[in-house]
Design a protein around this motif. Structure first.
Motif, PDB file in Angstrom:
ATOM      1  N   ASP A 152      53.749  27.821  45.151  1.00 30.28           N
ATOM      2  CA  ASP A 152      52.945  29.046  45.710  1.00 30.28           C
ATOM      3  C   ASP A 152      52.104  28.905  46.445  1.00 30.28           C
ATOM      4  OD1 ASP A 152      52.272  31.716  46.380  1.00 30.28           O
ATOM      5  OD2 ASP A 152      53.034  32.349  44.374  1.00 30.28           O
ATOM      6  N   VAL A 153      51.794  29.107  47.799  1.00 29.02           N
ATOM      7  CA  VAL A 153      50.737  28.649  48.516  1.00 29.02           C
ATOM      8  C   VAL A 153      49.582  30.055  48.306  1.00 29.02           C
ATOM      9  CG1 VAL A 153      51.630  27.143  50.150  1.00 29.02           C
ATOM     10  CG2 VAL A 153      51.703  29.659  50.618  1.00 29.02           C
ATOM     11  N   SER A 154      49.837  31.130  47.678  1.00 27.22           N
ATOM     12  CA  SER A 154      49.270  32.064  47.809  1.00 27.22           C
ATOM     13  C   SER A 154      49.442  32.938  46.186  1.00 27.22           C
ATOM     14  CB  SER A 154      49.388  33.209  48.928  1.00 27.22           C
ATOM     15  OG  SER A 154      48.506  34.452  48.832  1.00 27.22           O
ATOM     16  N   PHE A 155      48.821  32.241  45.215  1.00 26.21           N
ATOM     17  CA  PHE A 155      49.086  32.751  43.960  1.00 26.21           C
ATOM     18  C   PHE A 155      48.060  33.464  43.654  1.00 26.21           C
ATOM     19  CE2 PHE A 155      49.002  32.035  39.238  1.00 26.21           C
ATOM     20  CZ  PHE A 155      50.185  32.914  39.051  1.00 26.21           C
ATOM     21  N   PRO A 156      47.696  34.673  43.007  1.00 18.37           N
ATOM     22  CA  PRO A 156      46.663  35.671  42.827  1.00 18.37           C
ATOM     23  C   PRO A 156      46.215  35.303  41.496  1.00 18.37           C
ATOM     24  CG  PRO A 156      48.720  36.935  43.000  1.00 18.37           C
ATOM     25  CD  PRO A 156      49.121  35.671  43.377  1.00 18.37           C
ATOM     26  N   VAL A 157      44.737  35.172  41.171  1.00 17.31           N
ATOM     27  CA  VAL A 157      44.358  34.775  40.011  1.00 17.31           C
ATOM     28  C   VAL A 157      43.194  35.959  39.846  1.00 17.31           C
ATOM     29  CG1 VAL A 157      43.098  33.302  38.481  1.00 17.31           C
ATOM     30  CG2 VAL A 157      45.190  32.509  39.873  1.00 17.31           C
ATOM     31  N   LYS A 158      43.514  36.551  39.001  1.00 18.22           N
ATOM     32  CA  LYS A 158      42.322  37.617  38.737  1.00 18.22           C
ATOM     33  C   LYS A 158      40.825  37.072  38.431  1.00 18.22           C
ATOM     34  CE  LYS A 158      41.168  41.822  35.840  1.00 18.22           C
ATOM     35  NZ  LYS A 158      41.640  42.314  34.577  1.00 18.22           N
ATOM     36  N   GLY A 159      39.962  37.629  39.246  1.00 21.48           N
ATOM     37  CA  GLY A 159      38.379  37.305  39.367  1.00 21.48           C
ATOM     38  C   GLY A 159      38.375  35.905  40.286  1.00 21.48           C
ATOM     39  N   ILE A 160      39.255  35.290  40.916  1.00 19.55           N
ATOM     40  CA  ILE A 160      39.208  34.195  41.697  1.00 19.55           C
ATOM     41  C   ILE A 160      39.805  34.429  42.956  1.00 19.55           C
ATOM     42  CG2 ILE A 160      39.897  32.021  41.953  1.00 19.55           C
ATOM     43  CD1 ILE A 160      39.973  31.414  38.995  1.00 19.55           C
ATOM     44  N   GLY A 161      40.868  35.040  43.073  1.00 21.06           N
ATOM     45  CA  GLY A 161      41.564  35.605  44.335  1.00 21.06           C
ATOM     46  C   GLY A 161      43.031  34.403  44.609  1.00 21.06           C
ATOM     47  N   SER A 162      43.209  34.321  45.930  1.00 23.41           N
ATOM     48  CA  SER A 162      44.235  33.659  46.216  1.00 23.41           C
ATOM     49  C   SER A 162      44.052  32.131  45.881  1.00 23.41           C
ATOM     50  CB  SER A 162      44.630  33.764  47.624  1.00 23.41           C
ATOM     51  OG  SER A 162      45.774  32.826  47.992  1.00 23.41           O
TER      52      SER A 162
END
Length: 313
Positions: A152-162
């Motif tokens: 996944d080239v755009s995996f969202p992580v809370k507090g960090i972003g993509s």
């Protein structure tokens, strides 16, 4: 090191931490690196400005090339691919330029690099020289460049972003191949299997390091004389390091010219040039001549531990 070992299961024995200064010094020490780009590359952030075509990059230009990430929409992934391309070109420069096979020049390059990099304890110039000896015969074809498979080239992580997320299953397959020291790409695996079946070093009657060779390029291919000189020196022959252009028309066949008194040396040299023809030339002297023809297919390997006779070479 702990993070990488934990995520990959691959043991790291040594590391070199290269900063911008040491990177530029290393590139300059090997004489620059040639890069070919099919389209213009321009990045206002790094100052990179290359027209389409081939360029000889010095240390500063090389740093711009490997740092740029605003030349297209590929961003970090594109930059990583250019970095791999640059490393392949650097390997080509180091191997074809004779750096690995010239102890004096390699020590100068190693010293220049190690003077401005961080290395783990116990890794210095002597260890670099030992590594160079183990890499005799190393070429760009011997190396592999690979990226960890991405799921996944755009995996969202809370507090960090993509973020970019690995493909866990494929990544583990890659790291397992590394742990087991197996070729990564299928074509490399096939080539490795073919190499295992290939004949070993040819044992010759006269040791290559006792045979002095002058290389002449008998073709219209620019740089072929230097390529053959480097290949023969990498095999162990005492080449002059000053290849020349053969006079006259283009040669169809590769020829080894030799003085009849050095017939055994000529046979040893011909063993490293599959298909080469032997031509005796009275009065030629102790330096053998290789006139490279259009049929040149590469340089074979000769066993360096051979029988030697002092009376007649």
């Amino acid at each position: 090191m702990r993070t990488v070992e934990s995520m990959t299961g691959v043991k790291i024995d040594h590391y070199l931490e290269v900063d911008f200064t040491s990177f530029m010094r290393t590139v300059d020490a090997v004489g620059g690196v040639r890069i070919c780009t099919p389209k213009p590359l321009k990045d206002a952030y790094t100052g990179l400005d290359l027209a389409a075509g081939t360029h000889e990059l010095d240390g500063g230009q090389a740093l711009q090339y490997v740092r740029s990430r605003h030349v297209d929409g590929a961003a970090d992934i594109g930059r990583m691919q250019r970095q791999q391309k640059f490393l392949a070109a650097l390997v080509e420069q180091v191997t074809s330029g004779g750096v690995l096979f010239n102890p004096v020049r390699f020590r100068a390059v190693a010293t220049s690099m190690l003077s401005s990099v961080r290395a783990d304890e116990g890794f210095g110039t002597d260890q670099m020289l030992s590594l160079s000896k183990a890499m005799r015969g190393f070429t760009p074809a011997s190396s592999e460049f690979v990226s960890v498979p991405v799921g996944d080239v755009s995996f969202p992580v809370k507090g960090i972003g993509s973020t970019v997320k690995w493909d866990a299953a494929k990544a583990q397959q890659l790291f397992q191949a590394l742990r087991e020291d197996r070729p990564i790409a299928p074509q490399k695996a096939a080539a490795s299997a073919a190499s295992a079946k290939a004949p070993k070093d040819v044992v010759v009657d006269v040791a290559p390091d006792t045979i002095r060779v002058q290389v002449y390029n008998g073709t219209r291919t620019d740089g072929l004389g230097r390529k053959v000189d480097d290949a023969l020196r990498g095999t162990g022959f005492a080449t002059t390091r000053t290849p020349r252009t053969a006079p006259g028309a283009e040669r169809e066949h590769t020829v080894v010219e030799y003085d009849p008194r050095w017939d055994r040396s000529a046979k040893s040299l011909a063993a490293a040039l599959p298909g080469a023809r032997l031509e005796a030339v009275t009065g030629r002297g102790g330096t053998l001549r290789v006139i490279v023809g259009a049929d040149y297919k590469g340089c074979g390997r000769c066993g360096r531990r051979s029988r030697r006779r002092r009376s007649r070479r």
